[in-house]
Design a protein around this motif. Sequence first.
Motif, mmCIF file in Angstrom:
data_model
loop_
_atom_site.group_PDB
_atom_site.id
_atom_site.type_symbol
_atom_site.label_atom_id
_atom_site.label_comp_id
_atom_site.label_asym_id
_atom_site.label_seq_id
_atom_site.Cartn_x
_atom_site.Cartn_y
_atom_site.Cartn_z
ATOM 1 N N THR A 157 -16.497 7.151 -5.030
ATOM 2 C CA THR A 157 -17.035 5.239 -5.128
ATOM 3 C C THR A 157 -17.899 5.115 -5.836
ATOM 4 N N GLN B 133 1.053 -1.393 0.191
ATOM 5 C CA GLN B 133 0.021 -0.199 0.535
ATOM 6 C C GLN B 133 0.592 0.967 0.010
ATOM 7 N N VAL C 144 -15.800 4.332 2.720
ATOM 8 C CA VAL C 144 -15.626 2.062 2.224
ATOM 9 C C VAL C 144 -14.547 1.638 3.150
ATOM 10 N N ASP C 145 -13.344 1.695 2.695
ATOM 11 C CA ASP C 145 -12.034 1.804 3.972
ATOM 12 C C ASP C 145 -12.312 1.776 5.087
ATOM 13 N N LYS C 146 -12.883 2.382 5.411
ATOM 14 C CA LYS C 146 -12.891 2.191 7.094
ATOM 15 C C LYS C 146 -11.724 3.428 7.574
ATOM 16 N N ILE C 147 -10.982 3.815 6.820
ATOM 17 C CA ILE C 147 -9.210 4.663 7.194
ATOM 18 C C ILE C 147 -9.419 4.835 8.268
ATOM 19 N N PRO D 203 -9.102 6.872 -1.944
ATOM 20 C CA PRO D 203 -9.603 6.644 -1.117
ATOM 21 C C PRO D 203 -8.801 8.815 -0.484
ATOM 22 N N GLN E 165 -3.578 5.690 -0.653
ATOM 23 C CA GLN E 165 -4.172 6.634 -0.101
ATOM 24 C C GLN E 165 -3.682 7.559 0.177
ATOM 25 N N GLN F 2 -2.738 -0.198 -3.754
ATOM 26 C CA GLN F 2 -3.377 0.762 -3.094
ATOM 27 C C GLN F 2 -3.041 2.032 -2.832
ATOM 28 N N PRO G 94 -15.285 6.352 -1.047
ATOM 29 C CA PRO G 94 -13.360 5.858 -0.773
ATOM 30 C C PRO G 94 -13.420 5.442 0.417
ATOM 31 N N ALA G 95 -12.762 6.298 1.015
ATOM 32 C CA ALA G 95 -12.198 6.645 2.167
ATOM 33 C C ALA G 95 -13.277 6.349 3.704
#
Length: 511
Positions: free
Chosen positions: A468, A251, A395-398, A475, A366, A364, A392-393
Amino acid sequence: MAYPKLTVVNDYSAAAGGGYDAVILIGDYQQYIPDDFSSHVERARQFDRRVGEQALLLTCEVAGGRLITAPTGPLTRDYDDVRQIADAAAAGARIAADAGCSKPLLVVFGVPEEDPRYGQAEAVAYWGFCQALYQPLEAREALGEDKIETVTEVGLVGVVNEDWLQAVEAGKRVARDLCGTEPERMAAPRFAEYCQQAFAQSPVRVTVIDDIQQLQHEYPLLMAVARASLGVERHWPCVVRLEYKAPAAEQTLMMAGKGIVYDTGGVDLKVGGHMAGMSRDKGGAAGVAGFLKTVAEMRPETVNVVAELGIVRNSVGADAFVADEIIAGHSGVRVRIGNTDAEGRLLLADLLSHLRAEAADYPQPQLFSVATLTGHAALAKGPYTALIPNGPARVDKITDRLWEAGEVYGDPTEISWSRREDFSFVRPRTKSDDVLSSNNGPSATTRRGHQFPMAFLSIAAGLDQHGTDSEQPLPYVHVDIAGSGVEGGDWQHGKPTATPVTCFAGCYLHR
């Protein structure tokens, strides 16, 4: 660039013969006290009821003959957190330094074993200890580091990785130096020079972009902010690019840092005493550089980090940019200037646009922007860092993971959300432009004053095309440290906290 060298020991008896000249006992004194110290504490309580209620120095038969009681208060209430341990360690550190100690031992006790809030209690104690003893770069250079930072070593009882703790502290020290140093000593060229020295002989590659024509072509919004500074060569702007490439990258963190080395507000001048402390408006870039320093020390196997820091002075002069100008950024988006004191988001937009354009080349990716951006974040979030994710962030639970790391590592955050009202706020009013940078009032009195800048950044950097619903979601999290970047919210005199170094290190580097 020294900080107290750390030695970890398994228990107090193992510290015997280590040359420690004091013990700092950190914990809730209303609970049990470790057997090695209980008789000393109880004897002292017979003569001084403050013992266990506040930090005090006792003379007794422990290492060095000095026992410093550093109470945390209760740790089990709903609102208690690990920062109480950092605060207690800091209080103990100040007493130790004032007493002439040079090598104390930290002992943390009474931490609720099953409570995840305290999973890194010993580490947080060490970082709190170091935070208290840090002295500004200007002071160290003027008076001598060895004369004013007299605690050179520290022991810590626990089961922790001392290399990890020291790597984070190395990053925090870089962040404090860059954020807190006055505007001439840390003018843009000297900021870049500090970074070059900090990363010399390390795996982090440093590139300084300081050619004015190149900057004008590739970073037009940044250069609008810098325009009035060009008459003074020592204030010329630059972009500092920091790159760490992991051996087996899985990542990539791509970070943009706001580095306004002095913010006058431009022609929307900061008046009424609000200009004092604006040499710290580079705290975002400082925090990113500090995180890269921890990366350089830890050398993660699977995490790339690419950062661009925009280092600029927002000066006032005949060539200063003004509200109503329309400037096309690196992304091609036409930005109408709403207020020249909303300058940080302009340079961040160019930096983020560069990172966005590169993102497909890395695994990947971010994206993050880190900045002392708005008074609204300080008002709304108090001492906490504000995290505002895109779709997107989310959704990715960043932001969830950053929040969890901040809670455990003592660098807490709070999550805000980007809403349709934020995008409506910066919408173009005519076909002359594509986005409005800001309104012309203080962010602290503007509704959603720390959320709508994230909408501006998304549009101005071209990230709104990577939501998204796009073919290439990216993200992105905006990180506003205006409320968390200095102790007590005192931007003129408060000590820099080095946020968000610990939060990001805990989230992405510690395993």
